[in-house]
Design an enzyme around this catalytic site. Sequence first.
Site, PDB file in Angstrom:
ATOM      1  N   SER A  78      40.251  53.595  33.716  1.00 30.89           N
ATOM      2  CA  SER A  78      39.212  54.057  34.626  1.00 30.89           C
ATOM      3  C   SER A  78      39.685  54.000  36.079  1.00 30.89           C
ATOM      4  N   SER A  79      40.278  52.879  36.466  1.00 31.87           N
ATOM      5  CA  SER A  79      40.724  52.757  37.859  1.00 31.87           C
ATOM      6  C   SER A  79      41.786  53.777  38.198  1.00 31.87           C
ATOM      7  N   TYR A 113      44.746  43.274  48.003  1.00 33.11           N
ATOM      8  CA  TYR A 113      44.643  44.207  49.126  1.00 33.11           C
ATOM      9  C   TYR A 113      43.838  45.437  48.736  1.00 33.11           C
ATOM     10  N   GLU A 156      46.550  43.878  44.185  1.00 35.68           N
ATOM     11  CA  GLU A 156      45.133  43.936  43.815  1.00 35.68           C
ATOM     12  C   GLU A 156      44.248  43.322  44.899  1.00 35.68           C
ATOM     13  N   HIS A 186      48.833  40.575  43.444  1.00 40.86           N
ATOM     14  CA  HIS A 186      48.751  40.534  44.890  1.00 40.86           C
ATOM     15  C   HIS A 186      48.316  41.868  45.488  1.00 40.86           C
ATOM     16  N   HIS A 213      33.521  34.949  35.499  1.00 43.72           N
ATOM     17  CA  HIS A 213      33.045  35.133  36.883  1.00 43.72           C
ATOM     18  C   HIS A 213      34.097  35.860  37.708  1.00 43.72           C
ATOM     19  N   THR A 261      47.874  42.697  59.934  1.00 38.79           N
ATOM     20  CA  THR A 261      46.448  42.375  59.830  1.00 38.79           C
ATOM     21  C   THR A 261      45.911  41.960  61.188  1.00 38.79           C
ATOM     22  N   ASP A 269      33.169  68.452  46.779  1.00 37.64           N
ATOM     23  CA  ASP A 269      33.013  67.401  45.773  1.00 37.64           C
ATOM     24  C   ASP A 269      34.368  66.716  45.637  1.00 37.64           C
ATOM     25  N   HIS A 287      54.059  34.299  46.150  1.00 39.83           N
ATOM     26  CA  HIS A 287      53.432  33.196  46.895  1.00 39.83           C
ATOM     27  C   HIS A 287      52.322  32.533  46.072  1.00 39.83           C
ATOM     28  N   HIS A 288      51.979  33.140  44.940  1.00 42.82           N
ATOM     29  CA  HIS A 288      51.047  32.458  44.041  1.00 42.82           C
ATOM     30  C   HIS A 288      51.786  31.509  43.098  1.00 42.82           C
ATOM     31  N   LYS A 343      45.012  44.823  63.300  1.00 40.43           N
ATOM     32  CA  LYS A 343      43.688  45.360  63.003  1.00 40.43           C
ATOM     33  C   LYS A 343      42.590  44.572  63.703  1.00 40.43           C
ATOM     34  N   SER A 375      36.191  49.723  60.470  1.00 37.42           N
ATOM     35  CA  SER A 375      36.693  50.615  61.509  1.00 37.42           C
ATOM     36  C   SER A 375      35.759  51.781  61.760  1.00 37.42           C
ATOM     37  N   ARG A 420      41.063  23.079  41.309  1.00 37.26           N
ATOM     38  CA  ARG A 420      40.106  24.090  40.883  1.00 37.26           C
ATOM     39  C   ARG A 420      40.031  24.119  39.359  1.00 37.26           C
ATOM     40  N   TRP A 436      40.995  33.969  35.353  1.00 36.73           N
ATOM     41  CA  TRP A 436      41.124  35.425  35.470  1.00 36.73           C
ATOM     42  C   TRP A 436      42.599  35.807  35.526  1.00 36.73           C
TER      43      TRP A 436
HETATM   44  C1  HEA Z   1      34.745  39.288  44.841  1.00 37.81           C
HETATM   45  C2  HEA Z   1      34.894  38.302  44.127  1.00 37.81           C
HETATM   46  C3  HEA Z   1      34.044  37.084  44.080  1.00 37.81           C
HETATM   47  C4  HEA Z   1      32.760  36.856  44.518  1.00 37.81           C
HETATM   48  C5  HEA Z   1      31.820  37.808  45.196  1.00 37.81           C
HETATM   49  C6  HEA Z   1      32.474  35.490  44.213  1.00 37.81           C
HETATM   50  C7  HEA Z   1      31.250  34.872  44.509  1.00 37.81           C
HETATM   51  C8  HEA Z   1      30.985  33.536  44.281  1.00 37.81           C
HETATM   52  N1  HEA Z   1      31.832  32.615  43.708  1.00 37.81           N
HETATM   53 FE1  HEA Z   1      33.670  33.010  42.963  1.00 37.81          FE
HETATM   54  N2  HEA Z   1      35.520  33.375  42.228  1.00 37.81           N
HETATM   55  C9  HEA Z   1      36.193  34.569  42.289  1.00 37.81           C
HETATM   56  C10 HEA Z   1      35.753  35.719  42.908  1.00 37.81           C
HETATM   57  C11 HEA Z   1      34.505  35.853  43.497  1.00 37.81           C
HETATM   58  N3  HEA Z   1      33.547  34.893  43.600  1.00 37.81           N
HETATM   59  C12 HEA Z   1      37.455  34.462  41.629  1.00 37.81           C
HETATM   60  C13 HEA Z   1      38.504  35.538  41.484  1.00 37.81           C
HETATM   61  C14 HEA Z   1      37.534  33.160  41.155  1.00 37.81           C
HETATM   62  C15 HEA Z   1      38.680  32.510  40.393  1.00 37.81           C
HETATM   63  C16 HEA Z   1      38.418  32.512  38.947  1.00 37.81           C
HETATM   64  C17 HEA Z   1      39.457  31.731  38.224  1.00 37.81           C
HETATM   65  O1  HEA Z   1      39.733  30.586  38.613  1.00 37.81           O
HETATM   66  O2  HEA Z   1      40.007  32.270  37.273  1.00 37.81           O
HETATM   67  C18 HEA Z   1      36.310  32.501  41.560  1.00 37.81           C
HETATM   68  C19 HEA Z   1      36.017  31.165  41.305  1.00 37.81           C
HETATM   69  C20 HEA Z   1      34.911  30.502  41.779  1.00 37.81           C
HETATM   70  C21 HEA Z   1      34.727  29.103  41.720  1.00 37.81           C
HETATM   71  C22 HEA Z   1      35.738  28.098  41.211  1.00 37.81           C
HETATM   72  C23 HEA Z   1      35.557  27.863  39.788  1.00 37.81           C
HETATM   73  C24 HEA Z   1      36.583  26.917  39.276  1.00 37.81           C
HETATM   74  O3  HEA Z   1      37.681  26.842  39.814  1.00 37.81           O
HETATM   75  O4  HEA Z   1      36.256  26.257  38.296  1.00 37.81           O
HETATM   76  C25 HEA Z   1      33.501  28.827  42.264  1.00 37.81           C
HETATM   77  C26 HEA Z   1      32.941  27.488  42.391  1.00 37.81           C
HETATM   78  O5  HEA Z   1      32.082  27.235  43.098  1.00 37.81           O
HETATM   79  C27 HEA Z   1      32.923  30.078  42.654  1.00 37.81           C
HETATM   80  C28 HEA Z   1      31.686  30.230  43.234  1.00 37.81           C
HETATM   81  C29 HEA Z   1      31.184  31.431  43.703  1.00 37.81           C
HETATM   82  C30 HEA Z   1      29.853  31.579  44.254  1.00 37.81           C
HETATM   83  C31 HEA Z   1      28.845  30.505  44.388  1.00 37.81           C
HETATM   84  C32 HEA Z   1      29.745  32.908  44.613  1.00 37.81           C
HETATM   85  C33 HEA Z   1      28.541  33.548  45.255  1.00 37.81           C
HETATM   86  O6  HEA Z   1      28.945  34.305  46.361  1.00 37.81           O
HETATM   87  C34 HEA Z   1      27.795  34.404  44.294  1.00 37.81           C
HETATM   88  C35 HEA Z   1      26.486  34.848  44.895  1.00 37.81           C
HETATM   89  C36 HEA Z   1      25.741  35.820  44.052  1.00 37.81           C
HETATM   90  C37 HEA Z   1      24.730  35.517  43.226  1.00 37.81           C
HETATM   91  C38 HEA Z   1      24.301  34.124  43.001  1.00 37.81           C
HETATM   92  C39 HEA Z   1      24.051  36.559  42.420  1.00 37.81           C
HETATM   93  C40 HEA Z   1      22.767  36.992  42.934  1.00 37.81           C
HETATM   94  C41 HEA Z   1      21.544  36.215  42.614  1.00 37.81           C
HETATM   95  C42 HEA Z   1      21.003  35.941  41.405  1.00 37.81           C
HETATM   96  C43 HEA Z   1      21.695  36.165  40.109  1.00 37.81           C
HETATM   97  C44 HEA Z   1      19.669  35.373  41.358  1.00 37.81           C
HETATM   98  C45 HEA Z   1      19.616  34.013  40.797  1.00 37.81           C
HETATM   99  C46 HEA Z   1      19.947  33.026  41.837  1.00 37.81           C
HETATM  100  C47 HEA Z   1      19.734  31.714  41.710  1.00 37.81           C
HETATM  101  C48 HEA Z   1      19.203  31.108  40.458  1.00 37.81           C
HETATM  102  C49 HEA Z   1      20.028  30.785  42.846  1.00 37.81           C
HETATM  103  N4  HEA Z   1      33.807  31.079  42.358  1.00 37.81           N
HETATM  104  C1  HEA Z   2      40.705  40.309  49.571  1.00 39.92           C
HETATM  105  C2  HEA Z   2      41.461  39.476  49.076  1.00 39.92           C
HETATM  106  C3  HEA Z   2      42.546  38.697  49.761  1.00 39.92           C
HETATM  107  C4  HEA Z   2      43.146  38.876  50.982  1.00 39.92           C
HETATM  108  C5  HEA Z   2      42.899  39.942  52.025  1.00 39.92           C
HETATM  109  C6  HEA Z   2      44.106  37.826  51.109  1.00 39.92           C
HETATM  110  C7  HEA Z   2      44.936  37.673  52.217  1.00 39.92           C
HETATM  111  C8  HEA Z   2      45.962  36.757  52.293  1.00 39.92           C
HETATM  112  N1  HEA Z   2      46.268  35.786  51.372  1.00 39.92           N
HETATM  113 FE1  HEA Z   2      45.225  35.407  49.673  1.00 39.92          FE
HETATM  114  N2  HEA Z   2      44.381  35.181  47.849  1.00 39.92           N
HETATM  115  C9  HEA Z   2      43.381  35.951  47.319  1.00 39.92           C
HETATM  116  C10 HEA Z   2      42.774  37.027  47.924  1.00 39.92           C
HETATM  117  C11 HEA Z   2      43.146  37.535  49.167  1.00 39.92           C
HETATM  118  N3  HEA Z   2      44.081  37.013  50.000  1.00 39.92           N
HETATM  119  C12 HEA Z   2      43.004  35.473  46.025  1.00 39.92           C
HETATM  120  C13 HEA Z   2      41.926  36.052  45.120  1.00 39.92           C
HETATM  121  C14 HEA Z   2      43.819  34.377  45.770  1.00 39.92           C
HETATM  122  C15 HEA Z   2      43.803  33.436  44.567  1.00 39.92           C
HETATM  123  C16 HEA Z   2      44.170  34.025  43.286  1.00 39.92           C
HETATM  124  C17 HEA Z   2      44.055  32.994  42.207  1.00 39.92           C
HETATM  125  O1  HEA Z   2      44.943  32.134  42.111  1.00 39.92           O
HETATM  126  O2  HEA Z   2      43.047  33.024  41.455  1.00 39.92           O
HETATM  127  C18 HEA Z   2      44.680  34.237  46.933  1.00 39.92           C
HETATM  128  C19 HEA Z   2      45.667  33.266  47.032  1.00 39.92           C
HETATM  129  C20 HEA Z   2      46.605  33.239  48.049  1.00 39.92           C
HETATM  130  C21 HEA Z   2      47.775  32.429  48.008  1.00 39.92           C
HETATM  131  C22 HEA Z   2      48.214  31.522  46.857  1.00 39.92           C
HETATM  132  C23 HEA Z   2      47.648  30.182  46.992  1.00 39.92           C
HETATM  133  C24 HEA Z   2      47.956  29.316  45.839  1.00 39.92           C
HETATM  134  O3  HEA Z   2      47.491  29.592  44.734  1.00 39.92           O
HETATM  135  O4  HEA Z   2      48.672  28.340  46.046  1.00 39.92           O
HETATM  136  C25 HEA Z   2      48.445  32.658  49.189  1.00 39.92           C
HETATM  137  C26 HEA Z   2      49.732  32.018  49.557  1.00 39.92           C
HETATM  138  O5  HEA Z   2      50.468  32.476  50.305  1.00 39.92           O
HETATM  139  C27 HEA Z   2      47.679  33.627  49.943  1.00 39.92           C
HETATM  140  C28 HEA Z   2      48.030  34.124  51.183  1.00 39.92           C
HETATM  141  C29 HEA Z   2      47.361  35.145  51.829  1.00 39.92           C
HETATM  142  C30 HEA Z   2      47.777  35.685  53.111  1.00 39.92           C
HETATM  143  C31 HEA Z   2      48.922  35.232  53.954  1.00 39.92           C
HETATM  144  C32 HEA Z   2      46.900  36.708  53.402  1.00 39.92           C
HETATM  145  C33 HEA Z   2      46.968  37.607  54.601  1.00 39.92           C
HETATM  146  O6  HEA Z   2      46.793  38.938  54.241  1.00 39.92           O
HETATM  147  C34 HEA Z   2      45.939  37.229  55.636  1.00 39.92           C
HETATM  148  C35 HEA Z   2      46.227  37.929  56.953  1.00 39.92           C
HETATM  149  C36 HEA Z   2      45.139  37.763  57.966  1.00 39.92           C
HETATM  150  C37 HEA Z   2      45.167  36.945  59.032  1.00 39.92           C
HETATM  151  C38 HEA Z   2      46.275  36.016  59.269  1.00 39.92           C
HETATM  152  C39 HEA Z   2      44.026  36.884  60.002  1.00 39.92           C
HETATM  153  C40 HEA Z   2      44.083  37.861  61.145  1.00 39.92           C
HETATM  154  C41 HEA Z   2      45.327  37.804  61.941  1.00 39.92           C
HETATM  155  C42 HEA Z   2      45.382  37.464  63.254  1.00 39.92           C
HETATM  156  C43 HEA Z   2      44.194  37.146  64.062  1.00 39.92           C
HETATM  157  C44 HEA Z   2      46.737  37.514  63.879  1.00 39.92           C
HETATM  158  C45 HEA Z   2      47.330  36.245  64.302  1.00 39.92           C
HETATM  159  C46 HEA Z   2      47.473  35.242  63.220  1.00 39.92           C
HETATM  160  C47 HEA Z   2      48.536  34.443  63.057  1.00 39.92           C
HETATM  161  C48 HEA Z   2      49.798  34.569  63.799  1.00 39.92           C
HETATM  162  C49 HEA Z   2      48.431  33.320  62.045  1.00 39.92           C
HETATM  163  N4  HEA Z   2      46.563  33.960  49.223  1.00 39.92           N
HETATM  164 CU   LIG Z   3      48.529  37.070  47.076  1.00 39.65          CU
END
Ligand code: HEA
Ligand code: HEA
Ligand SMILES: [Cu+2]
Lengths: 528, 376, 292
Positions: A172-173, A260, A258, A256, A79, A331, A108, A305-306, A334, A271, A453, A144
């Site tokens: 590809s990317s 962003y 990634e 990380h 997933h 951020t 293009d 931070h992860h 923005k 924007s 989780r 993942w």
């Molecule tokens: C962009 C990235 C993205 C997106 C869009 C989503 C979308 C969703 N994620 Fe995702 N999720 C991740 C990225 C994302 N996730 C990542 C990176 C992890 C961590 C993996 C890891 O731990 O390694 C994670 C882990 C994660 C967990 C934790 C699993 C665990 O720790 O064991 C859960 C649990 O609820 C969850 C739920 C969902 C749900 C309900 C949606 C929903 O938003 C999805 C909605 C979309 C659909 C459902 C599809 C459309 C509809 C159909 C297919 C029709 C059929 C519908 C029905 C039968 C109701 N996700």
């Molecule tokens: C699009 C993806 C995305 C984005 C944009 C971010 C944005 C940020 N993430 Fe997130 N992060 C993930 C995707 C993302 N993250 C994913 C996928 C994981 C889990 C991976 C995994 O383990 O599977 C993760 C996990 C993760 C962790 C690790 C948690 C853990 O495993 O223990 C941390 C810890 O620092 C973190 C921090 C942040 C911070 C500080 C930002 C900042 O960029 C956020 C900045 C934005 C704001 C703060 C809001 C707007 C700001 C204001 C309105 C200004 C004023 C605010 C203040 C002064 C507070 N993220």
């Molecule tokens: Cu990070």
Amino acid sequence: MSTVVDDHNHEAHHDHKPSGITRWLFTTNHKDIGSMYLWFSLIMFFVGGAMAMVIRAELFQPGLQLVEPQFFNQMTTVHGLVMIFGAVMPAFTGLANWMVPMMIGAPDMALPRMNNWSFWILPFAFVILLSSLFMEGGGPDFGWTFYAPLSTTYSNDSTALFVFAVHIMGISSIMGAINVIVTIINMRAPGMTYMKMPLFVWTWLITAFLLIAVMPVLAGAVTMVLTDKYFGTSFFNAAGGGDPVMFQHIFWFFGHPEVYIMILPSFGIISAIIPTFSRKKLFGYSSMVYATASIAILSFLVWAHHMFTTGMPVFAELFFMYCTMLIAVPTGVKVFNWVATMWRGAISFEVPMLFALAFVILFTIGGFSGVMLAMTPVDFQYHDTYFVVAHFHYVLVTGAIFSVMAASYYWLPKWTGHMYDTTLARLHFWCSLISVNVLFFPMHFAGLAGMPRRIPDYAVQFADINQITSIGGFAFGLSQLLFLWLVIKCARGGEKATAKPWDGAEGLEWTVPSPAPYHTFETPPKVE
Amino acid sequence: MKMKPLWALPLLYSASALSQERSLNLTKGVTEVSRDVYDLHMTIFYICCVIGVVVFGLMFYSMIRHRKSRGREPAKFHENVKVEILWTLIPFLILVGMAIPATSTLIAMEDTSDADVTIQVTGSQWKWHYKYFDREVEFFSRLATQQQQIDNKFDKSENYLREVDNPLVLPTGQKVRFLVTSDDVIHSWWVPDFAVKKDANPGFINEAWTRIDEPGIYRGQCAELCGKDHGFMPIVVIAKTPEDYAKWIDETEAKQIAEQKRQQELLDMEMSMDELMAMGEKIYNSTCAACHQPNGQGISGTFPALAGSPIASKPENIDKHIDIVLHGVQGSAMQAFAQQLTMQELASVITYERNAWGNDTGEMVQAADINAAMNK
Amino acid sequence: MAEQQQSYYVPPSSIWPIVGALGLGLIAWGAAHTVIEATSDTQGWGSHVLFAGFGVIAVMLFGWFRDQINETMSGLHSDQLDTSYKQGMSWFIFSEVMFFGAFFGALFYARMIAVPWLDGASNNVMTGEVLWPQFVAQWPLVETPGGTKTQAMGWYGLPLINTVILITSSITCHFAHVGLEKNKRTQLTAMLGLTIVLGMIFLYLQGTEYVHAYEELGLTLQSGVYGNTFYLLTGFHGMHVTLGTLMLIIMFLRVLKGHFTPQKHFAFQATSWYWHFVDVVWICLFVIVYVL
Ligand code: HEA
Ligand code: HEA
Ligand SMILES: [Cu+2]
Ligand code: CUA
């Protein structure tokens, strides 16, 4: 960035496109390739979503009902992989393909054949990855993030398929990113200076740099996993002088930036949309550019931070905590700029705007939980709980995915030449908005209360929260069927769209007719 | 704007959540550090709420007042260096304000010096091993919930998935240091009430510490994906007053020393086939079946089958069989069980594997054989 | 369309990209199964598919470059397109730098952090004391914590000779380029030929060095993180030299056919950049892996 363009609509007359299946297989056209990316991404969103539904169904109640723990882990892993590499990244690349050349007045992408190559690698990569789920012993089940040694010594044989699938996805990317960079640097129409480029182009330029900087590092990481598992190396094995935590450093150096990569293009989309429907110029254009660049640079300094619980020395923890917190500043700039753009505008609430507004609020909530996670001592409590899951779904689903939907609703008329069914679109928005919060908001509480989780079964006190979450999940999933239906309907027909369906919109893409002719800007427009 | 009441929903939800402290908010815990962490958590949470209210408030104000349908003409401004500097600086200062207490708490948490009690915590798939330094006390701690509850055949008990056979016992009021490590993959030792979560990395030792205020039972679980049974690896800590603790550790130490003596004596004793098989089955089901499955079929592609396998059913391989169980298989998930089980248990489980599921070799392995193999 | 296009050539539909994708798909599937089969004593299609994949890629490259060359020859390529190619190549090389960066990073981490920590440095006192009491941190890591022994590779001898060879080849490559730009075709041919020969000698010596390491030093892929970083870094570098040499050979053949002009010779230039890049990587390798 106000752009006035000489007329070139006369180009439409030699708008002949090849037909049949080979049009798609052999194409060099950025619009075709963009469409293929977008369709691919939509399919992958449904595939990944279906896996999420399996996860949510298993977690509906405590106890094991539907799937084995091993299979549950495979669902979680795949997933995550499918959503990130299959849904979000291709969606952005698709948007870049469609929009970047049109926004900068280029005929293009700079390297059209390589462009098609980049796309067609993806179906192969995902067929390999997904087919590994059906092999003996099952698919990848190490998350993942594929931490060693779970992914090396203790993994099953699908690891090899996973590794090589990731390799070709990376190729590809990288090629896609090189194409975007070269297009933007080299193919801008006369007068389209850097500081006149739409922000979507800017954010993608910076994203592309992030991509070519970190995808090769991911390739390195999977290569070491491969050799550790199959060839007896000990990069991640203490007995040979390596360290499992080294894997995490290398992975998150990729991982990380990634995240962003998955949000900067969203910033560009938002924007574009907010000024359009506020009928007011984007506030603080140049600070938006600088903020994007700062986020990108900082993103290379925060990876650990992860890894706060891995036992790094305290000074390293402090360094990464401070850098991570700093990212909130650009951020924030923005977010404030978007609000200031709306301020004293003339706002209307068309569907793209609804998604953009939801994005601003819900992404910010995700950002707040990010800042909470950044505080090392508290992260010890949050880490690897559903609080993290809540955080990243807010930034990814209500962030990245919502922005892609906003973009689709914004540009669909330009792509298809038809106006979509706005009533249906509004229904889709409101259903999604409500259900997505029912789905992800309670996860914060589950996490705080102590639910880790990646578990298929949990203690009874988390039962209620999980039930609500699952219901939200099913509702959100079903809501997306509306989107699918709407897009198909719109592609097949509907009310004709004008060249510029949004009165407040600016930019070169609105100067060409809808649907955009197969070839645009063969003679570059002049931008003043 | 229609959106407003909707937005209030999650806020209401969180308000009601906070009122039920323990079940929905972060654990306050029972140590000074855990309370500092809790306070920090609440502080940032409130700060974020305030920022949220201001930012979203302005946004909603603008959405309501500056609408086209109200006939607004859009203003023309699109930059203002002064406010831009302001909203760069203010968040920065807020962050500095948050970083200061975080830094001091963190430094305190990482200072493991001057501990009164040291315990080595070793994670392995899927159990914890505790070893008290300077005392002859060590034991494994495994999930105690019955499989039938997990399979929904029995009702779930109150501490479903959060109960173990041998809990860790700690003294209150003393500084306890944990040396956290692992035998196989990465695990993470987490007890929310102490605000301790440390990864158990194979080949490295991470340190953590706690000083518990009140006696009680505290529960946690493994917090790093560690394979199939990651969700079934709980932690239970019983905190006793120093007096009770001293009594407990003395008794346990005496018991363990006596048990070792008994084991030595047992070496000379032969067990009957029935005894071996009965004991072996028990050990097999609690220790080996998670991977090799209760029916000995394994999981194809991941865990090899024992039923009918050459190692477990061919007489010439008996030494190899013993060797694998004692020392594990390098580079695979098969661990070394020499230290995890007693010689008697090892003997019986090997006997069981060689005679169950149609592997009817008829051979018996005795504790003395194990002893011989170990000393080889 | 293309004919009336003054500014930028957008190629017509082409079969090669999807052929390339198919090739990469076959390689990925084949390589994975080759690895699985080789390490688990099972038989399967792995290596066949892998070679089929390489075959498809070879066909693709041939066809793609043929189209490309024909386009160049018929003057479809503007200067702007040339710039696109050059920029594309530079960023590709940058991504390669990052790929090597991952392995250099691993080397740095293993040497400066992991190995000292295993011996109790930093906050890992107990790691050294409890888990690896016998272990002594050192680099090269000739005895691992697990007790595997090996010998270190010196920098004098073959590696030094190889360094000289590769630097020389970079210089000859440069002079070939100069020859091309000044339209001195003999210099071009001679220097290019020399570069290729030097590249091949380098590869040969590198092979000899591996044999020496395996047979006499006991330095293998299994002998701990020192050997691992050594082999992966030099191995990937060697693969790049091989690729670079192949590219040079193709350039050589094209030069013999009379391709390239002093003004337009992107393919040649790209190859020469690639060669210089490979050379720079080697210098970093030599200093960091061998000398330090
Ligand atoms: C962009 C990235 C993205 C997106 C869009 C989503 C979308 C969703 N994620 Fe995702 N999720 C991740 C990225 C994302 N996730 C990542 C990176 C992890 C961590 C993996 C890891 O731990 O390694 C994670 C882990 C994660 C967990 C934790 C699993 C665990 O720790 O064991 C859960 C649990 O609820 C969850 C739920 C969902 C749900 C309900 C949606 C929903 O938003 C999805 C909605 C979309 C659909 C459902 C599809 C459309 C509809 C159909 C297919 C029709 C059929 C519908 C029905 C039968 C109701 N996700
Ligand atoms: C699009 C993806 C995305 C984005 C944009 C971010 C944005 C940020 N993430 Fe997130 N992060 C993930 C995707 C993302 N993250 C994913 C996928 C994981 C889990 C991976 C995994 O383990 O599977 C993760 C996990 C993760 C962790 C690790 C948690 C853990 O495993 O223990 C941390 C810890 O620092 C973190 C921090 C942040 C911070 C500080 C930002 C900042 O960029 C956020 C900045 C934005 C704001 C703060 C809001 C707007 C700001 C204001 C309105 C200004 C004023 C605010 C203040 C002064 C507070 N993220
Ligand atoms: Cu990070
Ligand atoms: Cu042990 Cu998770």
